[in-house]
Design an enzyme around this catalytic site. Structure first.
Site, PDB file in Angstrom:
ATOM      1  N   HIS A 267      -7.412   3.939   5.825  1.00 24.52           N
ATOM      2  CA  HIS A 267      -6.558   3.429   4.752  1.00 24.52           C
ATOM      3  C   HIS A 267      -5.845   4.589   4.040  1.00 24.52           C
ATOM      4  CE1 HIS A 267      -5.003   0.527   1.965  1.00 24.52           C
ATOM      5  NE2 HIS A 267      -5.546   1.144   0.934  1.00 24.52           N
TER       6      HIS A 267
ATOM      7  N   TYR B 149      -8.498 -10.148   2.409  1.00 22.82           N
ATOM      8  CA  TYR B 149      -9.724  -9.434   2.814  1.00 22.82           C
ATOM      9  C   TYR B 149     -10.567  -9.001   1.627  1.00 22.82           C
ATOM     10  CZ  TYR B 149      -7.125  -4.989   2.094  1.00 22.82           C
ATOM     11  OH  TYR B 149      -6.388  -3.956   1.564  1.00 22.82           O
ATOM     12  N   GLU B 150     -10.010  -9.066   0.409  1.00 28.66           N
ATOM     13  CA  GLU B 150     -10.806  -8.754  -0.781  1.00 28.66           C
ATOM     14  C   GLU B 150     -11.601  -9.977  -1.249  1.00 28.66           C
ATOM     15  OE1 GLU B 150      -8.707  -5.865  -3.639  1.00 28.66           O
ATOM     16  OE2 GLU B 150      -7.078  -6.935  -2.652  1.00 28.66           O
TER      17      GLU B 150
ATOM     18  N   HIS C  88      -2.935   0.669  -4.824  1.00 30.33           N
ATOM     19  CA  HIS C  88      -2.379  -0.500  -5.523  1.00 30.33           C
ATOM     20  C   HIS C  88      -2.715  -0.365  -7.015  1.00 30.33           C
ATOM     21  CE1 HIS C  88      -1.439  -3.157  -2.003  1.00 30.33           C
ATOM     22  NE2 HIS C  88      -2.221  -2.267  -1.423  1.00 30.33           N
TER      23      HIS C  88
ATOM     24  N   SER D  82       0.823  -1.226   0.000  1.00 30.62           N
ATOM     25  CA  SER D  82       0.000   0.000   0.000  1.00 30.62           C
ATOM     26  C   SER D  82       0.851   1.267   0.000  1.00 30.62           C
ATOM     27  CB  SER D  82      -0.882   0.046   1.253  1.00 30.62           C
ATOM     28  OG  SER D  82      -1.769  -1.018   1.263  1.00 30.62           O
TER      29      SER D  82
ATOM     30  N   ALA E 260       2.597  -2.202   4.197  1.00 36.47           N
ATOM     31  CA  ALA E 260       2.347  -1.154   5.184  1.00 36.47           C
ATOM     32  C   ALA E 260       1.854  -1.865   6.436  1.00 36.47           C
ATOM     33  CB  ALA E 260       1.271  -0.215   4.666  1.00 36.47           C
TER      34      ALA E 260
ATOM     35  N   ASN F 136       1.411   3.673  10.948  1.00 39.72           N
ATOM     36  CA  ASN F 136       0.657   4.207  12.086  1.00 39.72           C
ATOM     37  C   ASN F 136       1.123   3.454  13.327  1.00 39.72           C
ATOM     38  OD1 ASN F 136      -0.876   2.019  10.544  1.00 39.72           O
ATOM     39  ND2 ASN F 136      -1.849   1.911  12.550  1.00 39.72           N
TER      40      ASN F 136
ATOM     41  N   SER G 204      -1.319  -8.705   5.018  1.00 42.35           N
ATOM     42  CA  SER G 204      -0.830  -9.287   3.758  1.00 42.35           C
ATOM     43  C   SER G 204       0.422 -10.117   3.996  1.00 42.35           C
ATOM     44  CB  SER G 204      -0.514  -8.159   2.767  1.00 42.35           C
ATOM     45  OG  SER G 204       0.583  -7.400   3.243  1.00 42.35           O
TER      46      SER G 204
ATOM     47  N   HIS H  35      -5.474  -9.097  -1.783  1.00 42.63           N
ATOM     48  CA  HIS H  35      -5.465  -9.422  -0.353  1.00 42.63           C
ATOM     49  C   HIS H  35      -6.523 -10.459  -0.033  1.00 42.63           C
ATOM     50  CE1 HIS H  35      -4.026  -5.237  -0.682  1.00 42.63           C
ATOM     51  NE2 HIS H  35      -3.263  -5.518   0.346  1.00 42.63           N
TER      52      HIS H  35
END
Ligand code: HPA
Length: 291
Positions: A261, A104-105, A80, A49, A132, A249, A226, A102
């Site tokens: 994000h 999560y997608e 991306h 990311s 990230a 972060n 990831s 990912h």
């Protein structure tokens, strides 16, 4: 994904492939890539990311959008670009993923690993993965870098795979010599490069402070969504693996805070050049090594 009405047709194609079906898909993708541009990379790089800027430094870059490669999983995550870049960096022939799919997608592990298998089929024997991540270690600050030396995998893939048996883990997952070289490069350029454990979670929600506290207590230095499927596939293929996190972060376990994000992508873009320098210097070192 077969029972998920939101799944795209290509996600449905990933339902439990046998090793032969997977090998056929990899070969078809390799042929399609080589038909567009014949290139024999020795190093594969995955850009996470906000870290896609490294692709601008590639010499003689040739871009192939993922939708031109059969079965290449598409990503919809912001930050991306979704294309493969073929060219040279630091004197080495490279293949670079500008963006990744990912879990999560909605993609299963086999799909997330697929590009690694394709880059290996093109010739890559080393892999550099970037991501990230949220800093769990209280010494970490936003914008710092971390070279990963171990991991905790909470991305459990619960689906039963075709004729799977327990897989051996061969030696160190992350290449020790490269970790030391990266630290040396960072020291010489006054860049903060921590060394630590990456904890992978499914996401897509950023954590509560209690989750951050638990992840720290079980040994994570940084948390992200990831990297581990890619690393595991590469090790199975006996590639040398190096992985870096950009700490975008810092996880406070004391105060409630929110992470977006957009902030993650912005911080990735700012810290990206420092990581780019380390990666370019590693490649230059490798290009001077005998084959
Ligand atoms: N948690 C999970 N993934 C992340 C984070 C985080 O705090 N920051 C960047 N990716």
């Amino acid at each position: 994904m077969g029972d998920d009405s939101n799944a795209t047709t290509s996600q449905v194609n990933w339902t439990l492939l046998s090793p032969t079906q997977l090998a056929n898909k990899v070969d078809a993708a390799r042929c399609a890539i080589q038909a567009i541009k014949f290139h024999q990379p020795t190093v594969a790089i995955v850009l996470g990311s906000g870290l896609g800027g490294l692709a601008d430094a590639i010499d003689h870059a040739h871009f192939i959008p993922y939708d031109q490669i059969p079965d290449m999983p598409q990503t919809h995550a912001a930050g991306h670009a979704g294309r493969l870049v073929l060219g040279h960096l630091g004197g080495m022939p490279v293949v670079v993923m500008q963006g990744r799919a990912h879990r999560y997608e909605g993609w299963p592990n086999q799909a997330v690993e697929f590009p690694i298998r394709c880059m290996h089929a093109l010739g890559a024997r080393r892999l550099i993965v970037t991501n990230a991540a949220g800093g769990l270690n209280p010494r970490f600050r936003a914008g710092d870098l971390m070279v990963i030396d171990s991991h905790i995998d909470l991305l459990w893939d619960r689906r039963v795979r075709h004729r799977q048996t327990p897989r051996p883990r061969s030696g160190n997952v992350y290449d020790r010599a490269t970790i030391e070289n990266a630290k040396q490069i960072a020291r010489l350029s006054n860049t903060v490069l921590h060394q630590g454990t990456y904890l992978a979670t499914l996401g897509p929600t950023y954590e509560t402070r209690n989750e951050y506290r638990m992840f720290r207590e079980i040994g994570g230095d940084a948390v992200g969504m990831s990297t581990l499927p890619e690393v595991k596939a590469a090790r199975e293929l006996e590639m040398d693996v190096t992985a870096f996190s950009v700490i975008t972060n810092v996880a406070s376990t004391d105060e409630p805070q929110s992470t977006t994000h957009d902030e993650v992508v912005e911080c990735g873009k700012e810290a990206g050049p420092k990581l780019q320098k380390i990666i370019c210097e590693l490649l230059s070192m490798w290009s001077g090594e005998p084959d």
